[in-house]
Design a protein around this motif. Structure first.
Motif, PDB file in Angstrom:
ATOM      1  N   ALA A   1      -3.947  24.632  10.460  1.00 21.00           N
ATOM      2  CA  ALA A   1      -3.379  24.256  11.703  1.00 21.00           C
ATOM      3  C   ALA A   1      -3.473  25.485  12.825  1.00 21.00           C
ATOM      4  O   ALA A   1      -3.586  26.330  12.266  1.00 21.00           O
ATOM      5  N   THR A   2      -3.479  25.012  13.940  1.00 19.18           N
ATOM      6  CA  THR A   2      -3.559  26.070  14.780  1.00 19.18           C
ATOM      7  C   THR A   2      -2.555  26.853  15.150  1.00 19.18           C
ATOM      8  O   THR A   2      -1.320  26.403  14.953  1.00 19.18           O
ATOM      9  N   GLY A   3      -2.467  28.073  15.285  1.00 17.55           N
ATOM     10  CA  GLY A   3      -1.583  29.005  14.968  1.00 17.55           C
ATOM     11  C   GLY A   3      -1.125  29.468  13.601  1.00 17.55           C
ATOM     12  O   GLY A   3      -0.463  30.439  13.606  1.00 17.55           O
ATOM     13  N   ALA A   4      -1.879  28.841  12.577  1.00 12.91           N
ATOM     14  CA  ALA A   4      -1.665  29.238  11.377  1.00 12.91           C
ATOM     15  C   ALA A   4      -2.305  30.609  10.929  1.00 12.91           C
ATOM     16  O   ALA A   4      -3.455  30.775  11.422  1.00 12.91           O
ATOM     17  N   MET A   5      -1.800  31.349   9.927  1.00 11.18           N
ATOM     18  CA  MET A   5      -2.547  32.644   9.433  1.00 11.18           C
ATOM     19  C   MET A   5      -3.818  32.224   8.599  1.00 11.18           C
ATOM     20  O   MET A   5      -3.770  31.317   7.605  1.00 11.18           O
ATOM     21  N   VAL A   6      -4.900  32.720   9.079  1.00  9.98           N
ATOM     22  CA  VAL A   6      -6.048  32.680   8.423  1.00  9.98           C
ATOM     23  C   VAL A   6      -6.085  33.190   7.129  1.00  9.98           C
ATOM     24  O   VAL A   6      -5.648  34.563   6.993  1.00  9.98           O
ATOM     25  N   PRO A   7      -6.315  32.693   5.964  1.00  9.80           N
ATOM     26  CA  PRO A   7      -6.268  33.320   4.609  1.00  9.80           C
ATOM     27  C   PRO A   7      -7.456  34.351   4.464  1.00  9.80           C
ATOM     28  O   PRO A   7      -8.565  34.455   5.232  1.00  9.80           O
ATOM     29  N   GLU A   8      -7.190  35.104   3.761  1.00  9.36           N
ATOM     30  CA  GLU A   8      -7.842  36.443   3.217  1.00  9.36           C
ATOM     31  C   GLU A   8      -9.176  35.673   2.410  1.00  9.36           C
ATOM     32  O   GLU A   8      -9.114  34.837   1.871  1.00  9.36           O
ATOM     33  N   GLY A   9     -10.332  36.204   2.915  1.00 11.01           N
ATOM     34  CA  GLY A   9     -11.650  35.715   2.221  1.00 11.01           C
ATOM     35  C   GLY A   9     -12.319  34.512   3.056  1.00 11.01           C
ATOM     36  O   GLY A   9     -13.319  34.098   2.668  1.00 11.01           O
ATOM     37  N   THR A  10     -11.680  34.203   4.374  1.00  8.48           N
ATOM     38  CA  THR A  10     -12.237  33.120   5.213  1.00  8.48           C
ATOM     39  C   THR A  10     -13.425  33.649   5.759  1.00  8.48           C
ATOM     40  O   THR A  10     -13.513  34.715   6.351  1.00  8.48           O
ATOM     41  N   THR A  11     -14.310  32.944   5.629  1.00  2.58           N
ATOM     42  CA  THR A  11     -15.800  33.138   6.522  1.00  2.58           C
ATOM     43  C   THR A  11     -16.044  32.689   7.656  1.00  2.58           C
ATOM     44  O   THR A  11     -16.895  33.027   8.394  1.00  2.58           O
ATOM     45  N   ALA A  12     -15.309  31.236   7.939  1.00  2.00           N
ATOM     46  CA  ALA A  12     -15.496  30.537   9.319  1.00  2.00           C
ATOM     47  C   ALA A  12     -14.486  29.558   9.089  1.00  2.00           C
ATOM     48  O   ALA A  12     -13.652  29.268   8.183  1.00  2.00           O
ATOM     49  N   VAL A  13     -14.059  29.204  10.357  1.00  2.00           N
ATOM     50  CA  VAL A  13     -13.035  27.911  10.652  1.00  2.00           C
ATOM     51  C   VAL A  13     -13.851  26.778  11.259  1.00  2.00           C
ATOM     52  O   VAL A  13     -14.517  26.957  12.234  1.00  2.00           O
ATOM     53  N   LEU A  14     -13.884  25.774  10.559  1.00  2.00           N
ATOM     54  CA  LEU A  14     -14.393  24.395  10.923  1.00  2.00           C
ATOM     55  C   LEU A  14     -13.545  23.484  11.625  1.00  2.00           C
ATOM     56  O   LEU A  14     -12.525  23.215  11.025  1.00  2.00           O
ATOM     57  N   ARG A  15     -13.959  23.084  12.947  1.00  4.17           N
ATOM     58  CA  ARG A  15     -13.039  22.229  13.847  1.00  4.17           C
ATOM     59  C   ARG A  15     -12.890  20.888  12.871  1.00  4.17           C
ATOM     60  O   ARG A  15     -13.847  20.424  12.344  1.00  4.17           O
ATOM     61  N   ILE A  16     -11.485  20.408  13.000  1.00  4.69           N
ATOM     62  CA  ILE A  16     -11.586  18.948  12.317  1.00  4.69           C
ATOM     63  C   ILE A  16     -12.125  17.778  12.921  1.00  4.69           C
ATOM     64  O   ILE A  16     -12.746  16.961  12.188  1.00  4.69           O
ATOM     65  N   GLU A  17     -12.328  18.045  14.184  1.00  5.36           N
ATOM     66  CA  GLU A  17     -13.341  16.961  14.729  1.00  5.36           C
ATOM     67  C   GLU A  17     -14.749  17.002  14.388  1.00  5.36           C
ATOM     68  O   GLU A  17     -15.710  16.090  15.058  1.00  5.36           O
ATOM     69  N   GLU A  18     -15.133  18.275  13.928  1.00  9.41           N
ATOM     70  CA  GLU A  18     -16.728  18.507  13.693  1.00  9.41           C
ATOM     71  C   GLU A  18     -16.816  18.570  12.187  1.00  9.41           C
ATOM     72  O   GLU A  18     -18.003  18.814  11.589  1.00  9.41           O
ATOM     73  N   SER A  19     -15.923  17.940  11.418  1.00  9.38           N
ATOM     74  CA  SER A  19     -16.222  17.779   9.925  1.00  9.38           C
ATOM     75  C   SER A  19     -15.951  16.333   9.401  1.00  9.38           C
ATOM     76  O   SER A  19     -15.721  15.506  10.121  1.00  9.38           O
ATOM     77  N   GLU A  20     -16.257  16.319   8.250  1.00  5.09           N
ATOM     78  CA  GLU A  20     -16.508  14.790   7.382  1.00  5.09           C
ATOM     79  C   GLU A  20     -15.985  15.228   6.202  1.00  5.09           C
ATOM     80  O   GLU A  20     -16.174  16.334   5.655  1.00  5.09           O
ATOM     81  N   ARG A  21     -15.638  14.085   5.553  1.00  6.79           N
ATOM     82  CA  ARG A  21     -15.353  14.111   4.362  1.00  6.79           C
ATOM     83  C   ARG A  21     -16.340  13.146   3.471  1.00  6.79           C
ATOM     84  O   ARG A  21     -16.450  11.927   3.783  1.00  6.79           O
ATOM     85  N   THR A  22     -16.748  13.537   2.238  1.00  5.75           N
ATOM     86  CA  THR A  22     -17.762  12.979   1.080  1.00  5.75           C
ATOM     87  C   THR A  22     -16.850  12.185   0.463  1.00  5.75           C
ATOM     88  O   THR A  22     -15.648  12.427   0.621  1.00  5.75           O
TER      89      THR A  22
ATOM     90  N   SER B   1      -7.379  29.257  16.016  1.00  6.99           N
ATOM     91  CA  SER B   1      -6.980  28.982  17.253  1.00  6.99           C
ATOM     92  C   SER B   1      -7.517  27.479  17.320  1.00  6.99           C
ATOM     93  O   SER B   1      -7.386  26.920  18.647  1.00  6.99           O
ATOM     94  N   VAL B   2      -7.506  26.616  16.318  1.00  2.00           N
ATOM     95  CA  VAL B   2      -8.158  25.331  16.187  1.00  2.00           C
ATOM     96  C   VAL B   2      -7.473  24.692  14.882  1.00  2.00           C
ATOM     97  O   VAL B   2      -7.125  25.457  13.968  1.00  2.00           O
ATOM     98  N   ASP B   3      -7.330  23.257  15.106  1.00  2.00           N
ATOM     99  CA  ASP B   3      -7.140  22.701  14.004  1.00  2.00           C
ATOM    100  C   ASP B   3      -8.231  22.317  13.078  1.00  2.00           C
ATOM    101  O   ASP B   3      -9.158  21.716  13.643  1.00  2.00           O
ATOM    102  N   GLY B   4      -8.219  22.602  11.764  1.00  2.00           N
ATOM    103  CA  GLY B   4      -9.458  22.338  11.049  1.00  2.00           C
ATOM    104  C   GLY B   4      -9.419  22.758   9.393  1.00  2.00           C
ATOM    105  O   GLY B   4      -8.302  22.559   8.937  1.00  2.00           O
ATOM    106  N   TRP B   5     -10.680  23.574   9.309  1.00  2.00           N
ATOM    107  CA  TRP B   5     -10.863  23.959   7.833  1.00  2.00           C
ATOM    108  C   TRP B   5     -10.921  25.572   7.732  1.00  2.00           C
ATOM    109  O   TRP B   5     -12.005  25.802   8.386  1.00  2.00           O
ATOM    110  N   ALA B   6     -10.360  26.250   6.976  1.00  2.00           N
ATOM    111  CA  ALA B   6     -10.749  27.648   6.761  1.00  2.00           C
ATOM    112  C   ALA B   6     -11.514  27.518   5.597  1.00  2.00           C
ATOM    113  O   ALA B   6     -11.188  27.060   4.316  1.00  2.00           O
ATOM    114  N   VAL B   7     -12.960  27.911   5.650  1.00  2.00           N
ATOM    115  CA  VAL B   7     -13.954  27.844   4.804  1.00  2.00           C
ATOM    116  C   VAL B   7     -14.146  28.977   4.261  1.00  2.00           C
ATOM    117  O   VAL B   7     -14.246  30.218   4.793  1.00  2.00           O
TER     118      VAL B   7
END
Length: 418
Positions: free
Chosen positions: A104-125, A67-73
């Motif tokens: 992306a919003t509306g994309a199928m969540v991969p099997e094994g995903t435990t959470a989706v992290l919003r893009i605006e609430e994430s950072e890159r190392t 339901s959001v743009d972000g990261w399936a983790v």
């Protein structure tokens, strides 16, 4: 012949039907003679009526969707990026903790995903890993969250509108089984009528020939220009032939004038000659008392109807909203609508033992109904500024502040009275 009908040869022997009873009769007659079912592409289904329940072909949604743009983790972070999932794709499972895919919003969540992290609430190392704290509320829609597979979403008889079309498309439908739109015809009776130019020299302009088809279309009917005939010559043979010809193609034939028993009123004898049965013959309502609905069975075994509208213009519209509208509702298999109510802002007189349908303008913000002027049965000026008819029941008088039902005038889709 059912117990609530009488042969047309019996003429007007029975007393007028009460207004509410008459509406119930014609609605039941329409339900008993439903229009054929046809499959319509979604783009052509608007305005029709569902002939079967609308059920889901899969769960809605059919698969988990972000339901959001972000990261399936998967598992705790930081997470190593192993791919990207866009809407329309079918992703590989996340098989290792500490991994993620951009989603992306509306994309199928991969099997094994435990959470989706919003893009605006994430950072890159610096080494490209993703960090952040996923929200505790899941950020994806689960399969069947809106509806489970095979669930009934809408019942038979639901009018099809853009919202229904969109829902059907989301369920995977390409066509919908719907009742065919009723086809109507109009026969205008009266040698005194002019079809062009101003009235004069004892002749009046036909106001119903142009207006009634437009009202019928607003009630969901198909009315072709060739289905409007008249004025029909004031003889019995001409009336019989006009009715027979119109009934060959139409489901409902409306007529104007000739509903009484004067020297040139040939509707009743014509109906008798055709073997019609009355569903309703005269109604205890003012204006519009001499209205009728008769029923005939065609050579193909299908039932057709004749709706006799009085010749006075406002009385004819009273007949349309009183009898023709419920008949069409029944033919299409729709539920009988509950009449809205409004508070009378001014007094409306009663009509003794008759129901009074009084033209009113509605203030929808205040919830009030205001009687309009120029409301004689032969007048149309009041009708042009009205939203519907306030219903004053027999034996009652419409006092200011009293709450009354209102029969709305039919509207095109999307129209709203002020």
């Amino acid at each position: 012949m059912s117990t609530d009908t009488a042969p047309a040869a019996g003429r007007a022997a029975a007393p007028p039907a009460a207004w509410e009873e008459a509406r119930a009769r014609v609605y039941a007659a329409g339900l008993a003679a439903p229009l054929p079912v046809t499959a319509r592409p979604l783009a052509e289904a608007d305005g029709h009526t569902l002939a079967e329940p609308l059920t889901t072909r899969t769960a809605l949604p059919a698969f988990p969707t972000s339901s959001v743009d972000g990261w399936a983790v998967r598992g705790p972070g930081p997470w190593r990026v192993v791919g990207r999932v866009l809407a329309g794709g079918s992703p590989s499972p996340l098989t290792e903790d500490g991994t993620t895919v951009e989603i992306a919003t509306g994309a199928m969540v991969p099997e094994g995903t435990t959470a989706v992290l919003r893009i605006e609430e994430s950072e890159r190392t610096p080494d490209g890993r993703v960090t952040g704290t996923p929200r505790t509320t899941p950020e994806w829609r689960k399969p069947g969250e809106e509806a489970f597979a095979g669930e009934e979403l809408l019942p038979t008889g639901t009018p099809v509108d853009p919202a229904v079309i969109g829902l059907a498309a989301a369920c995977g439908y390409d066509t919908l089984p719907v009742r065919r739109a009723p086809r109507a015809a109009l026969l205008v009776f009266g040698d005194e009528l002019l079809t062009a130019g101003p009235p004069g020299a004892g002749r009046v302009r036909d106001a119903l020939g142009p207006a009634v088809p437009a009202w019928l279309r607003r009630d969901g009917c198909e009315v072709n220009p060739t289905d409007v005939i008249g004025p029909v010559v004031d003889t019995l043979p001409a009336h019989v032939e006009a009715l027979r010809s119109a009934l060959a193609a139409a489901d409902v034939v409306c007529t104007t004038g000739g509903t009484m028993h004067g020297p040139v009123d040939h509707l009743h004898p014509a109906l008798a000659a055709l073997g019609a049965d009355y569903v309703v013959n005269t109604v205890a309502v003012r204006p519009g008392f001499p209205m009728l609905v008769a029923r005939l069975t065609g050579p193909d075994g299908r039932v057709r109807f004749v709706a006799g509208l009085p010749g006075n213009p406002q009385s004819a519209i009273v007949a349309l909203v009183s009898l023709v509208a419920p008949l069409l509702t029944g033919l299409q298999g729709r539920p009988m609508p509950v009449l809205p109510q409004a508070v009378l802002a001014e007094p409306v007189p009663g009509r003794g033992d008759f129901t009074h349908l009084a033209l009113v303008r509605l203030d929808r913000v205040a919830g009030t109904a205001h009687p309009v002027r120029h409301v004689g049965s032969a007048m149309l000026r009041g009708l042009a500024g009205a939203d519907g008819f306030a219903v004053v029941r027999p034996g009652a008088s419409g006092e200011p502040g009293s709450r009354v039902p209102v029969v709305p005038l039919p509207l095109l889709p999307g129209e709203r009275a002020s």
